[in-house]
Design an enzyme around this catalytic site. Structure first.
Site, PDB file in Angstrom:
ATOM      1  N   ASP A   1       0.809  -1.218   0.000  1.00 17.64           N
ATOM      2  CA  ASP A   1       0.000   0.000   0.000  1.00 17.64           C
ATOM      3  C   ASP A   1       0.842   1.269   0.000  1.00 17.64           C
ATOM      4  O   ASP A   1       0.672   2.143  -0.856  1.00 17.64           O
ATOM      5  CB  ASP A   1      -0.921  -0.036   1.223  1.00 17.64           C
ATOM      6  CG  ASP A   1      -1.808   1.190   1.338  1.00 17.64           C
ATOM      7  OD1 ASP A   1      -3.000   1.097   1.030  1.00 17.64           O
ATOM      8  OD2 ASP A   1      -1.301   2.252   1.767  1.00 17.64           O
TER       9      ASP A   1
ATOM     10  N   VAL B   1      -5.082   2.365  -0.335  1.00 20.42           N
ATOM     11  CA  VAL B   1      -4.982   1.643  -1.606  1.00 20.42           C
ATOM     12  C   VAL B   1      -5.338   0.174  -1.416  1.00 20.42           C
ATOM     13  O   VAL B   1      -6.035  -0.422  -2.242  1.00 20.42           O
ATOM     14  CB  VAL B   1      -3.571   1.795  -2.203  1.00 20.42           C
ATOM     15  CG1 VAL B   1      -3.442   0.978  -3.487  1.00 20.42           C
ATOM     16  CG2 VAL B   1      -3.273   3.262  -2.491  1.00 20.42           C
ATOM     17  N   ASP B   2      -4.874  -0.425  -0.338  1.00 23.04           N
ATOM     18  CA  ASP B   2      -5.233  -1.817  -0.051  1.00 23.04           C
ATOM     19  C   ASP B   2      -6.743  -1.996   0.010  1.00 23.04           C
ATOM     20  O   ASP B   2      -7.309  -2.908  -0.611  1.00 23.04           O
ATOM     21  CB  ASP B   2      -4.636  -2.241   1.295  1.00 23.04           C
ATOM     22  CG  ASP B   2      -3.246  -2.835   1.160  1.00 23.04           C
ATOM     23  OD1 ASP B   2      -2.909  -3.323   0.072  1.00 23.04           O
ATOM     24  OD2 ASP B   2      -2.503  -2.818   2.155  1.00 23.04           O
ATOM     25  N   ASN B   3      -7.398  -1.157   0.794  1.00 26.16           N
ATOM     26  CA  ASN B   3      -8.831  -1.323   0.996  1.00 26.16           C
ATOM     27  C   ASN B   3      -9.620  -1.040  -0.277  1.00 26.16           C
ATOM     28  O   ASN B   3     -10.562  -1.768  -0.617  1.00 26.16           O
ATOM     29  CB  ASN B   3      -9.302  -0.432   2.151  1.00 26.16           C
ATOM     30  CG  ASN B   3      -8.910  -0.992   3.499  1.00 26.16           C
ATOM     31  OD1 ASN B   3      -9.451  -1.985   3.957  1.00 26.16           O
ATOM     32  ND2 ASN B   3      -7.947  -0.364   4.146  1.00 26.16           N
TER      33      ASN B   3
END
Length: 394
Positions: free
Chosen positions: A146, A174-176
């Protein structure tokens, strides 16, 4: 009166989940909550996120990266490098509707578990791949998480600190977002299969998601004269900030000879490699930095030691060296720089919309499907353009 166990949209669907950390497991979590049976495939001892913990007063450490995204899943532990595990996974994939994987590009093919391997046995299987950078060319096969993806996509320079340091987003944005995009893409692929009989290969790159989240800002730079090549900002006199709660250090922007570089090297083998590459092998044995948590607690001292070593080279020189040795490092790009990078071009992230003098360049949506091109290039409608079509009396 509602039943105690009402039907869910994905009841009866089976998902084989090879992902770890945040983005991929979140996609699997969305599918679990919608009714799917998700079987989590982990290395012996469990995935790394089980060990990344936060300490709260009065209770044991919480695996805050793992717990939110793995509710209700089933788990199997196997060594995927063995023939026995390969055969076990092939048999499981024969019974699955969806496979989720988030290894570096080419890893599953080397294991004999790539989309061609699995779909030759199970033609109805949807194969969903999450990568950091897309794997579309020489710039897209690097590892990434991320923090590094966000910096490379331009997310850390729009609101710098008062000292000019790139602003690290304090949660996994960004991950989520990538997890939700991947889940959305899987749902679209399932609908495509049920309606049209097409079992797709779906691809989502975290970099593409990060770019897509900034489509409005990047559009300004896509529709004017070309910008200068990316270059680091001058290094200001930076103040120290307090350590962070998560045991994921070093993961931050650090000063070099001519600007900032973003590094994430909290995994033990990455931390050790970083220390040797920057010429400070002594830091490996330094008790202040021996473990992830101690590095977080002693964050100010850690930053001082790293920046002392990093001052010997420019930001670009460090990025080239660290990336060449498999570490996650990048420049913190501005939006203006992002649209001129080779990676941006490699991932085919833009669309030409409209015709003639009215043509503009926009950012496309990130999910990719093997069976069709998920883009529409018609311009937006004028206000009320279709009133006569949809509002006329029958």
């Amino acid at each position: 009166m509602p039943t105690s166990n009402p039907a869910k949209p994905l009841d009866g669907f089976r998902v084989l989940d090879f992902t770890q950390n945040v983005a991929g497991p979140l996609a699997g979590q969305v599918l679990v909550d919608l009714g799917a049976e998700v079987i989590k495939v982990e290395a012996p001892g469990g995935e790394a996120a089980r060990q990344i913990t936060s300490v709260l007063p009065g209770r044991p450490p919480l695996a805050t990266y793992f717990l939110p995204n793995n509710r209700g899943k089933k788990s199997v532990t196997v060594d995927l490098t063995t023939e026995q595990a390969k055969q076990q996974m092939l048999r499981l994939a024969d019974t699955a509707d969806v496979v989720l994987e988030a290894f570096r590009p080419g890893t599953m093919e080397k294991l004999g578990l790539g989309p061609d391997d699995l779909r030759s046995r199970n033609p109805n299987l949807i194969y969903a791949r999450l990568t950091a950078y897309g794997g579309n060319g020489p710039h897209g096969s690097r590892p990434g998480i991320d923090l590094v993806v966000a910096a490379e996509a331009g997310m850390t320079t729009g609101m710098p600190t008062p000292e000019g340091k790139p602003q690290i987003i304090p949660f996994q944005l960004v991950d989520n977002a990538s997890g939700h995009v991947l889940a959305q893409a899987v749902l679209a692929a399932l609908l495509h299969r049920e309606r049209n009989g097409v079992a797709d290969v779906v691809q989502v790159a975290m970099y593409d998601v990060a770019v897509g989240l900034q489509a409005n800002q990047l559009m300004m730079h896509l529709n004017r004269a070309a910008s200068d090549q990316p270059k680091p900002e001058p290094a200001p006199k930076a103040k120290r900030r307090k350590g962070v709660g998560f045991a994921t250090q070093p993961s931050d922007a650090f000063r070099t000879a001519d600007g900032y570089i973003v590094i994430s090297a909290y995994v033990p083998k990455h931390w050790q490699k970083l220390c040797y590459l920057i010429g400070r092998p002594d830091l490996v044995e330094d008790q202040r930095f021996a473990e992830q948590r101690s590095r977080s607690i002693n964050y100010a001292e850690l930053t001082a030691e790293l920046e002392l070593a990093l001052a010997s080279k420019t930001a670009t020189e460090w990025v080239q060296l660290l990336q060449a040795n498999g570490l996650m490092a990048c420049l913190a790009h501005t939006w203006k720089q992002v649209v001129d990078t080779p990676l941006f071009a490699e991932n085919d992230l833009t669309l030409e919309v409209g015709r003639g003098a009215d043509t503009i360049t926009v950012i496309r949506t990130p999910a990719r499907y093997a069976s069709f091109r998920a883009v529409v290039t018609d311009p937006p409608p004028t206000a009320g353009e279709h009133n006569a079509v949809f509002l006329a009396r029958p």
